[in-house]
Design a protein around this motif. Structure first.
Motif, PDB file in Angstrom:
ATOM      1  N   GLN A   9      82.549   6.136 100.491  1.00  0.00           N
ATOM      2  CA  GLN A   9      83.452   5.000 100.346  1.00  0.00           C
ATOM      3  C   GLN A   9      83.920   4.873  98.902  1.00  0.00           C
ATOM      4  O   GLN A   9      83.150   5.072  97.958  1.00  0.00           O
ATOM      5  N   LEU A  10      85.201   4.544  98.745  1.00  0.00           N
ATOM      6  CA  LEU A  10      85.806   4.391  97.427  1.00  0.00           C
ATOM      7  C   LEU A  10      86.345   2.978  97.250  1.00  0.00           C
ATOM      8  O   LEU A  10      86.730   2.321  98.222  1.00  0.00           O
ATOM      9  N   ALA A  23      98.359  -0.664  94.825  1.00  0.00           N
ATOM     10  CA  ALA A  23      97.785   0.681  94.977  1.00  0.00           C
ATOM     11  C   ALA A  23      97.372   0.931  96.423  1.00  0.00           C
ATOM     12  O   ALA A  23      97.596   2.025  96.961  1.00  0.00           O
ATOM     13  N   MET A  24      96.773  -0.082  97.057  1.00  0.00           N
ATOM     14  CA  MET A  24      96.376   0.064  98.459  1.00  0.00           C
ATOM     15  C   MET A  24      97.594   0.253  99.361  1.00  0.00           C
ATOM     16  O   MET A  24      97.583   1.078 100.290  1.00  0.00           O
ATOM     17  N   ASP A 132      95.991   6.831 111.859  1.00  0.00           N
ATOM     18  CA  ASP A 132      94.843   6.672 110.958  1.00  0.00           C
ATOM     19  C   ASP A 132      94.321   8.004 110.436  1.00  0.00           C
ATOM     20  O   ASP A 132      93.240   8.057 109.860  1.00  0.00           O
ATOM     21  N   ASN A 133      95.056   9.104 110.668  1.00  0.00           N
ATOM     22  CA  ASN A 133      94.655  10.386 110.090  1.00  0.00           C
ATOM     23  C   ASN A 133      94.803  10.328 108.569  1.00  0.00           C
ATOM     24  O   ASN A 133      95.790   9.790 108.059  1.00  0.00           O
ATOM     25  N   GLY A 134      93.842  10.877 107.861  1.00  0.00           N
ATOM     26  CA  GLY A 134      93.877  10.826 106.408  1.00  0.00           C
ATOM     27  C   GLY A 134      94.882  11.801 105.813  1.00  0.00           C
ATOM     28  O   GLY A 134      95.534  12.561 106.519  1.00  0.00           O
ATOM     29  N   PHE A 135      95.011  11.765 104.486  1.00  0.00           N
ATOM     30  CA  PHE A 135      95.889  12.719 103.803  1.00  0.00           C
ATOM     31  C   PHE A 135      95.052  13.604 102.879  1.00  0.00           C
ATOM     32  O   PHE A 135      94.129  13.137 102.226  1.00  0.00           O
ATOM     33  N   PRO A 136      95.357  14.917 102.843  1.00  0.00           N
ATOM     34  CA  PRO A 136      94.557  15.866 102.054  1.00  0.00           C
ATOM     35  C   PRO A 136      95.040  15.965 100.611  1.00  0.00           C
ATOM     36  O   PRO A 136      96.177  15.615 100.282  1.00  0.00           O
ATOM     37  N   PHE A 137      94.155  16.438  99.762  1.00  0.00           N
ATOM     38  CA  PHE A 137      94.506  16.714  98.369  1.00  0.00           C
ATOM     39  C   PHE A 137      93.532  17.756  97.828  1.00  0.00           C
ATOM     40  O   PHE A 137      92.375  17.817  98.237  1.00  0.00           O
ATOM     41  N   GLY A 138      94.026  18.572  96.907  1.00  0.00           N
ATOM     42  CA  GLY A 138      93.186  19.605  96.314  1.00  0.00           C
ATOM     43  C   GLY A 138      92.368  19.067  95.153  1.00  0.00           C
ATOM     44  O   GLY A 138      92.696  18.024  94.583  1.00  0.00           O
ATOM     45  N   ASP A 197      90.603  -0.080 108.367  1.00  0.00           N
ATOM     46  CA  ASP A 197      90.192  -1.489 108.285  1.00  0.00           C
ATOM     47  C   ASP A 197      90.137  -1.992 106.846  1.00  0.00           C
ATOM     48  O   ASP A 197      89.216  -2.713 106.456  1.00  0.00           O
ATOM     49  N   GLY A 198      91.101  -1.575 106.038  1.00  0.00           N
ATOM     50  CA  GLY A 198      91.165  -2.043 104.666  1.00  0.00           C
ATOM     51  C   GLY A 198      90.189  -1.380 103.728  1.00  0.00           C
ATOM     52  O   GLY A 198      90.087  -1.774 102.554  1.00  0.00           O
ATOM     53  N   LYS A 199      89.468  -0.367 104.202  1.00  0.00           N
ATOM     54  CA  LYS A 199      88.514   0.355 103.359  1.00  0.00           C
ATOM     55  C   LYS A 199      89.017   1.775 103.103  1.00  0.00           C
ATOM     56  O   LYS A 199      89.761   2.343 103.910  1.00  0.00           O
ATOM     57  N   ILE A 200      88.590   2.333 101.977  1.00  0.00           N
ATOM     58  CA  ILE A 200      89.007   3.677 101.580  1.00  0.00           C
ATOM     59  C   ILE A 200      87.808   4.609 101.682  1.00  0.00           C
ATOM     60  O   ILE A 200      86.740   4.316 101.126  1.00  0.00           O
ATOM     61  N   PHE A 201      87.985   5.708 102.392  1.00  0.00           N
ATOM     62  CA  PHE A 201      86.908   6.692 102.544  1.00  0.00           C
ATOM     63  C   PHE A 201      87.390   8.051 102.040  1.00  0.00           C
ATOM     64  O   PHE A 201      88.498   8.488 102.348  1.00  0.00           O
ATOM     65  N   TRP A 202      86.523   8.667 101.269  1.00  0.00           N
ATOM     66  CA  TRP A 202      86.780  10.004 100.732  1.00  0.00           C
ATOM     67  C   TRP A 202      85.959  10.995 101.535  1.00  0.00           C
ATOM     68  O   TRP A 202      84.733  10.965 101.495  1.00  0.00           O
ATOM     69  N   LEU A 203      86.638  11.858 102.298  1.00  0.00           N
ATOM     70  CA  LEU A 203      85.955  12.912 103.047  1.00  0.00           C
ATOM     71  C   LEU A 203      85.862  14.127 102.129  1.00  0.00           C
ATOM     72  O   LEU A 203      86.711  15.024 102.156  1.00  0.00           O
TER      73      LEU A 203
END
Length: 361
Positions: A9-10, A23-24, A132-138, A197-203
């Motif tokens: 969680q971030l 930012a959100m 609700d699919n996340g977005f990738p980054f390197g 749900d208003g939370k940020i998760f880093w996979l």
């Protein structure tokens, strides 16, 4: 080298409320753009592959998927992977960082190639993406990755947005893995940010080395999966049953019964925010069942692999699984309460990590 994913969680590391809110909102916009871009990319990849099936085209139509500058029979005006990137780049230019689109395009191209044989044989449907699919980054998009001793958290900047981790009472290896990244002992791979749900998760995806155990390839472990005993394993004269029907089902059926009572009682629940408010208790029990099953399957698969390592079994064979799957499909109760594929996935991952060869019979 294996990859290991951890959900972290971030929090947005800004003191001003309006800045955090902006930012959100930006992160949600990026996630929405990736949702639309993902469906566009997969659709284009599928059409490109299906061109050769358009038998009703005239014979002089060339359908080789290659750059016409490099191949005279090519029908593309650029490299194949660049076609889908250009489509989404033109569509979402200025709305989302191009590094995200580039990572997304590479991931979907790789996944499409991997699953292509199953698409053509009809064993798998084309992937469909949700909002609700996340977005990738390197990892190269992350800057100033450090550990804050005062706040006991890890901090970094991603596309000019500062983040800090919230690990809480972490009983897993997340903190250890992040410290290893700082020391250069392991490295991050292309990861994802997911908002829910208003939370940020880093996979976060880490590179890890395969565990080294003194295993013997000629020592074979034979295991069966069933609802009566989730796992039964035999290595020579050594035999072990992992879990029981009563242990696994007792809590699960109790949660299902509680969820059913909550559903009946939801008719009399206070409204105010529509369906979501009415079914709040029902959703709570649904998540409880999911978390309980996930935890038990992790425990069962861990015990199985530990048993194999203890007796130096280099090969693990799962016996008579196809027959049991067919039998389970005829029984609604077993089909509803036996998470066969989820257990198989966990066993496969842990076996690969331990260096054990898995054979499904």
């Amino acid at each position: 080298m294996l990859s290991l994913t951890r959900k972290i969680q971030l929090n947005i590391d800004l003191s001003d409320y309006e800045e955090r809110k902006a930012a959100m909102a930006k992160l949600y916009d990026w996630q929405y753009c990736c949702f639309k871009a993902s469906n566009i990319i997969v659709s284009h990849l599928y059409v490109q592959e299906m061109i050769k099936e358009f038998f009703y085209l005239t014979e002089d139509i060339q359908y080789k998927l290659a750059d016409q500058k490099k191949d005279e029979n090519g029908i593309l005006n650029r490299s194949r992977i660049n076609t889908t990137y250009r489509v989404i780049s033109d569509r979402f230019k200025g709305k989302i960082p191009t590094e995200i689109l580039s990572s997304l395009n590479r991931n979907l191209e790789s996944a499409f190639k991997k699953n292509a044989p199953e698409y053509w044989s009809g064993e798998r449907s084309l992937q469909n993406f949700k909002r609700d699919n996340g977005f990738p980054f390197g990892p190269y998009s992350m800057y100033c990755f450090k550990y804050d001793e005062e706040r006991k958290c890890f901090c970094f900047r991603l596309f000019k947005i500062p983040f800090c981790t919230y690990l809480g009472r972490d009983f897993s290896d997340k903190r250890v893995l992040l410290h290893r990244v700082l020391k250069g002992e392991t490295r991050l791979r292309t990861s994802q940010i997911k908002l829910k749900d208003g939370k940020i998760f880093w996979l976060a995806v880490f590179d890890i080395e395969q565990e080294q155990h003194a295993l013997k390839p000629n020592v074979v472990a034979e295991a069966t999966l069933s609802l009566e005993y989730p796992i039964t394993v035999k290595i020579g004269s050594n035999r072990m049953t992992i879990g029981t029907k009563e242990e696994f089902l007792y809590r699960r059926l109790a949660i299902q019964a509680a969820r059913k009572r909550a559903m009946v009682g939801s008719v009399h629940s206070r409204g105010g925010h529509g369906r979501k408010r009415k079914l709040k208790a029902v959703e709570k029990f649904k998540k409880k069942e999911t978390n309980y099953v996930n935890q038990r399957l992790h425990v069962y698969s861990r015990k199985l692999i530990d048993f194999c390592v203890k007796h130096q079994a280099g090969t693990l064979i799962l016996l008579n699984q196809e027959a049991k799957i067919e039998a389970a499909q005829e029984n609604d109760f077993v089909l509803r309460n036996w998470n066969y594929y989820e257990l198989m996935t966990k066993i496969k991952y842990k076996a690969e990590k331990a260096g054990i060869e898995l054979v499904v019979g």
